[in-house]
Structures are given as structure tokens and as C-alpha cells.
Design an enzyme around this catalytic site. Structure first.
Site, PDB file in Angstrom:
ATOM      1  N   GLU A  30       0.911  -1.339  -0.070  1.00  0.00           N
ATOM      2  CA  GLU A  30      -0.013   0.097   0.024  1.00  0.00           C
ATOM      3  C   GLU A  30       0.878   1.199  -0.064  1.00  0.00           C
ATOM      4  O   GLU A  30       0.639   2.111   0.731  1.00  0.00           O
ATOM      5  CB  GLU A  30      -0.936  -0.035   1.384  1.00  0.00           C
ATOM      6  CG  GLU A  30      -2.137  -1.062   0.993  1.00  0.00           C
ATOM      7  CD  GLU A  30      -3.255  -1.038   1.730  1.00  0.00           C
ATOM      8  OE1 GLU A  30      -3.835   0.251   1.858  1.00  0.00           O
ATOM      9  OE2 GLU A  30      -3.798  -2.084   2.080  1.00  0.00           O
TER      10      GLU A  30
HETATM   11  N1  COS Z   1      -4.205  11.541  -2.253  1.00  0.00           N
HETATM   12  C1  COS Z   1      -4.864  12.359  -3.255  1.00  0.00           C
HETATM   13  N2  COS Z   1      -4.530  12.941  -4.465  1.00  0.00           N
HETATM   14  C2  COS Z   1      -3.262  12.606  -4.600  1.00  0.00           C
HETATM   15  C3  COS Z   1      -2.373  11.893  -4.059  1.00  0.00           C
HETATM   16  C4  COS Z   1      -2.944  11.506  -2.376  1.00  0.00           C
HETATM   17  N3  COS Z   1      -2.250  10.668  -1.879  1.00  0.00           N
HETATM   18  N4  COS Z   1      -1.069  11.751  -4.335  1.00  0.00           N
HETATM   19  C5  COS Z   1      -1.203  12.520  -5.573  1.00  0.00           C
HETATM   20  N5  COS Z   1      -2.636  12.961  -5.734  1.00  0.00           N
HETATM   21  C6  COS Z   1      -3.196  13.818  -6.681  1.00  0.00           C
HETATM   22  C7  COS Z   1      -2.182  15.080  -6.907  1.00  0.00           C
HETATM   23  O1  COS Z   1      -2.728  16.099  -6.177  1.00  0.00           O
HETATM   24  C8  COS Z   1      -2.276  15.407  -8.168  1.00  0.00           C
HETATM   25  O2  COS Z   1      -3.582  16.040  -8.688  1.00  0.00           O
HETATM   26  P1  COS Z   1      -3.815  16.963 -10.059  1.00  0.00           P
HETATM   27  O3  COS Z   1      -3.520  16.333 -11.006  1.00  0.00           O
HETATM   28  O4  COS Z   1      -5.155  17.416  -9.952  1.00  0.00           O
HETATM   29  O5  COS Z   1      -2.819  18.020  -9.864  1.00  0.00           O
HETATM   30  C9  COS Z   1      -2.440  13.993  -9.086  1.00  0.00           C
HETATM   31  O6  COS Z   1      -2.753  13.236  -8.053  1.00  0.00           O
HETATM   32  C10 COS Z   1      -0.935  13.669  -9.601  1.00  0.00           C
HETATM   33  O7  COS Z   1      -0.095  13.769  -8.547  1.00  0.00           O
HETATM   34  P2  COS Z   1       1.487  13.832  -8.575  1.00  0.00           P
HETATM   35  O8  COS Z   1       2.114  14.686  -9.530  1.00  0.00           O
HETATM   36  O9  COS Z   1       2.154  13.871  -7.177  1.00  0.00           O
HETATM   37  O10 COS Z   1       1.599  12.407  -9.130  1.00  0.00           O
HETATM   38  P3  COS Z   1       2.879  11.271  -9.510  1.00  0.00           P
HETATM   39  O11 COS Z   1       2.782  10.651 -10.734  1.00  0.00           O
HETATM   40  O12 COS Z   1       4.178  11.987  -9.099  1.00  0.00           O
HETATM   41  O13 COS Z   1       2.840  10.326  -8.324  1.00  0.00           O
HETATM   42  C11 COS Z   1       2.812   9.344  -5.949  1.00  0.00           C
HETATM   43  C12 COS Z   1       2.638  10.421  -6.817  1.00  0.00           C
HETATM   44  C13 COS Z   1       4.160   8.415  -6.162  1.00  0.00           C
HETATM   45  C14 COS Z   1       2.650   9.660  -4.726  1.00  0.00           C
HETATM   46  C15 COS Z   1       1.681   8.140  -6.292  1.00  0.00           C
HETATM   47  O14 COS Z   1       2.112   7.538  -7.573  1.00  0.00           O
HETATM   48  C16 COS Z   1       1.647   6.934  -5.178  1.00  0.00           C
HETATM   49  O15 COS Z   1       1.036   7.398  -4.178  1.00  0.00           O
HETATM   50  N6  COS Z   1       2.320   5.941  -5.711  1.00  0.00           N
HETATM   51  C17 COS Z   1       2.006   4.864  -4.580  1.00  0.00           C
HETATM   52  C18 COS Z   1       0.983   3.952  -4.965  1.00  0.00           C
HETATM   53  C19 COS Z   1       1.090   2.714  -4.072  1.00  0.00           C
HETATM   54  O16 COS Z   1       0.531   2.959  -3.136  1.00  0.00           O
HETATM   55  N7  COS Z   1       1.304   1.430  -4.590  1.00  0.00           N
HETATM   56  C20 COS Z   1       1.329   0.288  -3.869  1.00  0.00           C
HETATM   57  C21 COS Z   1       0.408  -0.575  -4.459  1.00  0.00           C
HETATM   58  S1  COS Z   1      -1.184  -0.595  -3.839  1.00  0.00           S
HETATM   59  S2  COS Z   1      -1.121  -2.183  -2.581  1.00  0.00           S
END
Ligand code: COS
Length: 385
Positions: free
Chosen positions: A371
Site C-alpha cells: 500500500e
Molecule cells: N491523495 C490524493 N491525491 C493525490 C495523492 C494522494 N495521496 N497523491 C497525488 N495526488 C494527486 C495530486 O494532487 C495530483 O492532482 P492534480 O492532477 O489534480 O494536480 C495528481 O494526483 C498527480 O499527483 P503527482 O504529480 O504527485 O503524481 P505522481 O505521478 O508524481 O505520483 C505518487 C505520486 C508517487 C505519490 C503516487 O503515484 C503514489 O501514491 N504511488 C504509490 C502507489 C502505491 O501505494 N502503490 C502500492 C500498490 S497498491 S497495494
């Protein structure tokens, strides 16, 4: 001002604690050794109405909220983390429906998920990426009244035993990143959907972790959750809401390991006294107690904040997002540290499978990874500062 658990939450904690000690703990070592999914544990969760804790009453749940869910996951994980995961994963797989489902979708799926008649899984990670969600490759192509899904998902908890799977897929790669995907409900008997390799894991060994394969898997367009293009944001919000349950699992592992280590240190003697009286051991236990209680306070506060939030697609504030990630990161780091030290307190016995701290140390590791790795949590936290 109330700053404590309610009477109902205490009663739930006592009930689940009893259940965990009487019905879950006895088979934990054997289930870990066998590494086979336990339908007996699923049945136990169903019989005791635990699947529906954080499901809305309007859809058959008990509406007790996220803090109640965390308490139940914590109590179960004190004795068997894979059992706590049954509840946490049901929540994770169902959250996309709760957050973005329309009335028909909610009515169709949530009551069966709340009762545990249906098990849920959440399919995001692929062989190419788990952290970098925006670069996932699974595709869903619109074709008349359906979408045709092609791709492979990997490390999917409950994937081989779930009745419904919420699946993330790119619907239009020409659209900008973060706005080019959808989340679909896939039912297990859908042609073109199959379960691939089952993983043989270090910890949470009897939990089902599999690869899922989608080959021209046609799902009705009505199974799209929310709007086409909203998939990335839906998955992010799902994870914000689900990470506290993983934190609760980690906290439970830590608390279970500490309890065992304390009892052992009161029992075992060296140099003419119980080893708890030696500061080298006693101070370790003191640090465990401090870290666990601090992590618990952060987690419970996060749950109290989240359970007041609407379950829809409205935006969370940076501080809400940060609290969820901080809980997951802190509780899982504490779990890894505490379980490693608990093994140390038991010395040679800690390294032997008859003593549960060995399993707890292996179980703790995944909570720093799934997660969202703790590196991703720190990224999320730092970006919101
Ligand atoms: N909650 C809500 N919105 C989020 C968020 C969060 N935790 N993280 C990013 N966003 C939103 C941002 O606000 C942004 O919105 P806008 O497009 O409207 O501006 C959009 O999503 C893109 O954000 P960002 O540019 O930060 O995206 P990235 O591609 O750089 O990725 C991370 C951000 C790395 C934080 C995201 O891909 C992530 O959480 N990855 C981990 C996923 C995970 O947990 N994987 C495990 C497998 S599931 S068991």
C-alpha cells in the site's frame, strides 16, 4: 471533550481480542507453515460480522467507522497479521466502490461485501510498476457498451479468492497522465480473467497473493467506477483511506510482539534475576512501549479524522493526506523495529518457529512495503509540508 474510545469501541475491542486469543491464535503457527489460504478464518470473520465494520449501514454494514475497523484489525494482528489483513483488504478492495460507485453499483456489491459473502481484491500493481502508478500499462479499450481489458496485475492480495476485483487500467494513453485511466469492477467469472502464479512469501504466508491476467476481458461499461479519466485520483483517494488499516495491522503486530517479549523477560532469569531487571532488556521494552503508544495515538487520531470525511470523490486536504501516510509509515517502521528487538529479547528462542516473534518479524516487513512503500509515504508526507 472526549479523548478516548467510546463504550462501543471498547466493547468491540474486548470482543475481537477474545476472539483473537481463543480462535485465531491457536492455529497461527500451523497456518503460517502451510501457507494455504484459510477459509476457516474467513468464516470466523463472517460469523462475527467483522467484515462490515466500516461499511455504511445503508448498504448492510454496521457503520461503526474507521477507528472501529482499526481496532479490530489491531486485535487480530496481535496474534495473526494475515487474519487482520482479511479485514483490511476487504476495505481496500471495496473502497473504490464506496468512494466513486453510483447507487446501482453500491446496491449491487456493498451489501455482499459487508457481510463477507463476497471477498474483494484491489488490483493496481503490475510487473512494471507499483509505486509509479501513472506509468502502469494495463489497458481498457471502450468497445460499444463494454470495455476490453488487457494486462497483468501482480502481488494482488486475495486475488485468487475474491469475488470482485477493482482494477485500474489506462483507457486513453493519448490523454494527459493522471487523467487517462479508469477503475473497473471485475467479477471473478468474467471470461478473459484468470488467476496466475501464487506467491510463496516471507510473511503473512497464508494470505493469498497472486498474479491476475486479463486477456480480452470484456466488462460492461456500467462497471466503470466514477468517470473515465478519474482512475488515478480514485486510486490515490482509495489509498489515503486504506493506509490506516495497514497501519493498524502493523500496530497489532508490534503490540503482539511486545506483549510476548515482556512476558518472556519477566519469566526468564539470567545472572540471578529476571532479565527485565537488566537495563539492556528493560530499556528495550520501555522503548517498545513508547513507540507503540505514540504510533497508536497518531493512528487513532487519523482514523477519527477520516471517519468524519465524506466517502466521495471530493478532494482531501494536504494535512489529511499527510496523516494517512504518516500513520502507515510510522506504525510499520515501529512494527519492524519492535519485532526485531522482540526476537533479540528472546535470544535463541526468538529465532525458533515455535515462538511467535519470529513470524511477527517476518510479517512486519510487508507493512513497510505494501500500500505504498515507506519511501513513497515519505515522498507523500514531504510533498504536503
Ligand atoms: N491523495 C490524493 N491525491 C493525490 C495523492 C494522494 N495521496 N497523491 C497525488 N495526488 C494527486 C495530486 O494532487 C495530483 O492532482 P492534480 O492532477 O489534480 O494536480 C495528481 O494526483 C498527480 O499527483 P503527482 O504529480 O504527485 O503524481 P505522481 O505521478 O508524481 O505520483 C505518487 C505520486 C508517487 C505519490 C503516487 O503515484 C503514489 O501514491 N504511488 C504509490 C502507489 C502505491 O501505494 N502503490 C502500492 C500498490 S497498491 S497495494
Amino acid at each position: 471533550m472526549q479523548y478516548d474510545l467510546t463504550e462501543e469501541q471498547r466493547m468491540l475491542r474486548d470482543m475481537v481480542s477474545r476472539l483473537a486469543k481463543e480462535k485465531v491464535a491457536p492455529g497461527a503457527i500451523e497456518r503460517d507453515e502451510k501457507g494455504e489460504f484459510s477459509w476457516e478464518m474467513v468464516e470466523l470473520m463472517r460469523e462475527n460480522g467483522l467484515y462490515g465494520i466500516d461499511f455504511p449501514e445503508a448498504y448492510g454494514g454496521s457503520g461503526a467507522g474507521m477507528l472501529a475497523l482499526a481496532i479490530a484489525v489491531e486485535e487480530l494482528s496481535k496474534v495473526d497479521a494475515a487474519c487482520g489483513l482479511l479485514l483490511a483488504d476487504q476495505e481496500l478492495g471495496s473502497l473504490p466502490i464506496m468512494l466513486a460507485g453510483n447507487e446501482d453499483q453500491k446496491k449491487k456489491y456493498l451489501p455482499k461485501l459487508a457481510s463477507g459473502e463476497f471477498l474483494a481484491a484491489f488490483a493496481l500493481t503490475e510487473p512494471v510498476a507499483g509505486s509509479d502508478v501513472a506509468r502502469l500499462r494495463c489497458r481498457a479499450v471502450k468497445d460499444g457498451d463494454s470495455y476490453i481489458i488487457n494486462g497483468t496485475k501482480t502481488f494482488i492480495t486475495n486475488g485468487g479468492v475474491a469475488d470482485v476485483i477493482t482494477v485500474y487500467a489506462v483507457t486513453d494513453p493519448e490523454k494527459p497522465m493522471h487523467r487517462n485511466a479508469g477503475v473497473f469492477v471485475v467479477e471473478k467469472d468474467t471470461p478473459g480473467f484468470s488467476v496466475g502464479k501464487e506467491e510463496n512469501k516471507m510473511g503473512i504466508r497464508w494470505s493469498n497473493t497472486v498474479e491476475l491476467v486479463f486477456e480480452d476481458c470484456r466488462v460492461p461499461a456500467e462497471n466503470l467506477l466514477g468517470e473515465d479519466g478519474q482512475g488515478f485520483h480514485l486510486m490515490m483517494k482509495t489509498l489515503d483511506f486504506s493506509r490506516p488499516a495497514v497501519a493498524a495491522q502493523a500496530l497489532g503486530i508490534a503490540a503482539g510482539a511486545m506483549e510476548y517479549a515482556v512476558n518472556y523477560a519477566k519469566d526468564r532469569e539470567a545472572f540471578g534475576t529476571q532479565i527485565i531487571n537488566h537495563q539492556g532488556v528493560g530499556f528495550k521494552l520501555a522503548d517498545m512501549a513508547m513507540k507503540i503508544e505514540a504510533a497508536r495515538q497518531l493512528l487513532y487520531k487519523t482514523c477519527a479524522v477520516f471517519q468524519e470525511l465524506p466517502k466521495d470523490m471530493s478532494r482531501l486536504t494536504p494535512s489529511q493526506i499527510r496523516m494517512s501516510s504518516m500513520s502507515k509509515c510510522l506504525c510499520s517502521d515501529v512494527a519492524m523495529w519492535v519485532t526485531t528487538e522482540a526476537v533479540q529479547v528472546l535470544g535463541g528462542y526468538g529465532y525458533i518457529k515455535e515462538f511467535p516473534v519470529e513470524r511477527m518479524m517476518r510479517d512486519a516487513k510487508i507493512t513497510q512495503i505494501y500500500e505504498g512503500t515507506n519511501e513513497i509515504q515519505r515522498l507523500v508526507i514531504s510533498r504536503t509540508l
